[in-house]
Design an enzyme around this catalytic site. Structure first.
Site, PDB file in Angstrom:
ATOM      1  N   GLY A  14       0.252   1.434  -7.610  1.00 13.66           N
ATOM      2  CA  GLY A  14       1.702   1.817  -7.357  1.00 13.66           C
ATOM      3  C   GLY A  14       2.559   1.374  -6.260  1.00 13.66           C
ATOM      4  O   GLY A  14       3.119   1.840  -5.415  1.00 13.66           O
ATOM      5  N   SER A  15       2.638   0.457  -5.752  1.00 16.82           N
ATOM      6  CA  SER A  15       3.637  -0.614  -5.309  1.00 16.82           C
ATOM      7  C   SER A  15       4.474  -0.038  -5.893  1.00 16.82           C
ATOM      8  O   SER A  15       5.723  -0.147  -4.724  1.00 16.82           O
ATOM      9  CB  SER A  15       2.663  -2.398  -4.773  1.00 16.82           C
ATOM     10  N   LYS A  91      -1.686   2.505 -20.300  1.00 15.68           N
ATOM     11  CA  LYS A  91      -1.617   2.966 -21.965  1.00 15.68           C
ATOM     12  C   LYS A  91      -0.735   3.049 -21.740  1.00 15.68           C
ATOM     13  O   LYS A  91       0.414   2.786 -21.749  1.00 15.68           O
ATOM     14  CB  LYS A  91      -2.529   4.419 -21.022  1.00 15.68           C
ATOM     15  N   HIS A 109       8.107  -4.689 -16.786  1.00 16.42           N
ATOM     16  CA  HIS A 109       7.238  -5.987 -16.977  1.00 16.42           C
ATOM     17  C   HIS A 109       7.652  -7.548 -16.234  1.00 16.42           C
ATOM     18  O   HIS A 109       8.890  -8.078 -15.661  1.00 16.42           O
ATOM     19  CB  HIS A 109       7.651  -6.085 -18.580  1.00 16.42           C
ATOM     20  N   GLU A 179      10.294  -7.465  -8.588  1.00 11.54           N
ATOM     21  CA  GLU A 179      10.049  -6.259  -9.461  1.00 11.54           C
ATOM     22  C   GLU A 179      10.238  -4.778  -8.187  1.00 11.54           C
ATOM     23  O   GLU A 179      10.963  -3.567  -8.972  1.00 11.54           O
ATOM     24  CB  GLU A 179       8.737  -5.420  -9.181  1.00 11.54           C
TER      25      GLU A 179
HETATM   26  C1  GRF Z   1       3.553  -4.600 -12.071  1.00 17.88           C
HETATM   27  O1  GRF Z   1       3.481  -5.846 -12.186  1.00 17.88           O
HETATM   28  C2  GRF Z   1       4.435  -3.958 -13.673  1.00 17.88           C
HETATM   29  O2  GRF Z   1       5.248  -5.249 -13.312  1.00 17.88           O
HETATM   30  C3  GRF Z   1       3.757  -4.085 -14.334  1.00 17.88           C
HETATM   31  O3  GRF Z   1       2.092  -3.596 -13.602  1.00 17.88           O
HETATM   32  C4  GRF Z   1       2.614  -4.354 -12.001  1.00 17.88           C
HETATM   33  C5  GRF Z   1       1.815  -2.219 -11.747  1.00 17.88           C
HETATM   34  O4  GRF Z   1       1.633  -2.718  -9.594  1.00 17.88           O
HETATM   35  N1  GRF Z   1       3.403  -3.169 -15.307  1.00 17.88           N
HETATM   36  P1  GRF Z   1       2.434  -1.908  -8.674  1.00 17.88           P
HETATM   37  O5  GRF Z   1       0.761  -0.819  -9.263  1.00 17.88           O
HETATM   38  O6  GRF Z   1       3.439  -1.203  -8.785  1.00 17.88           O
HETATM   39  O7  GRF Z   1       1.527  -2.331  -7.505  1.00 17.88           O
END
Ligand code: GRF
Length: 197
Positions: A14-15, A91, A109, A179
């Site tokens: 959940g970062s 999921k 993604h 991200e």
């Molecule tokens: C991220 O790399 C995102 O692109 C992918 O899952 C990962 C989630 O990371 N869909 P976090 O749980 O937000 O740290």
């Protein structure tokens, strides 16, 4: 009244969710943090939500056999969610959930779609594939979710360099930093009417 009412679906750390929470709390994004749902009872995302005082729920095929999607929809609706943010949700999202929120379901993604998406392209697999393909640029993509993996309308992307000595892990870390910026900026643009969904 905040312009966006966000509900999160997260499976692990959940970062990305945390970065969005921080940017809502600092008023960068005009949004309310309505609730967090995880399919994984031990996900750190649920801990983060609890720490932030955001209603958090464990909902999975195991907790709600046969009606997991209905339960997620009801939980999101009863917390006034209008936009669902997938933040590392592992999921497949049911079409009923997407339709219940008029298509306002976003995903991130960790690559530049349409490259390196689709079945099996998640987590470290994505970064391995990018390095094997000898790409010099990678990044992340925010897209709307539809019934096929990683195929919905692309809303925004951020690029990061791939260095010759990168391992999948070092590249993953650089992409993840990107991200965090990208998800918040995209939600800000949606809240401000600069991106229409
Ligand atoms: C991220 O790399 C995102 O692109 C992918 O899952 C990962 C989630 O990371 N869909 P976090 O749980 O937000 O740290």
């Amino acid at each position: 009244m905040p312009r966006l009412h966000l509900g999160f679906l997260a499976s692990h750390g959940g970062s990305n969710m945390q970065a969005i929470i921080d940017n809502v709390k600092s008023n960068l994004i005009d949004a309310e943090l309505c609730c967090v749902v995880s399919n994984n009872s031990s996900s750190f995302a649920l801990e983060r939500a609890a720490k932030e005082g955001i209603p958090a729920f464990h909902i999975s095929d195991k907790t709600h056999p046969g009606n997991c999607t209905d339960q997620i929809i009801n939980t999101m609706k009863s917390h006034n969610v209008d936009t669902i943010v997938l933040a590392g949700y592992m999921k497949m999202v049911d079409a009923r959930l997407i339709n219940s929120f008029n298509g306002r379901v976003l995903n991130i993604h960790p690559a530049l779609l349409p490259k390196f998406g689709g079945h099996g392209m998640y987590g470290i697999n994505v970064h391995k594939a990018v390095i094997e393909a000898k790409e010099t640029i990678s990044g992340a993509t925010i897209h709307l979710v539809d019934s096929e993996y990683d195929r919905g309308r692309i809303l925004a992307q951020i690029q990061v360099p791939v260095f010759p000595d990168d391992s999948p892990e070092t590249l993953a870390e650089r992409v993840l930093q990107g991200e965090h910026q990208l998800y918040s900026n995209t939600l800000k643009h949606i809240a401000d009417g600069l991106i229409i969904i």
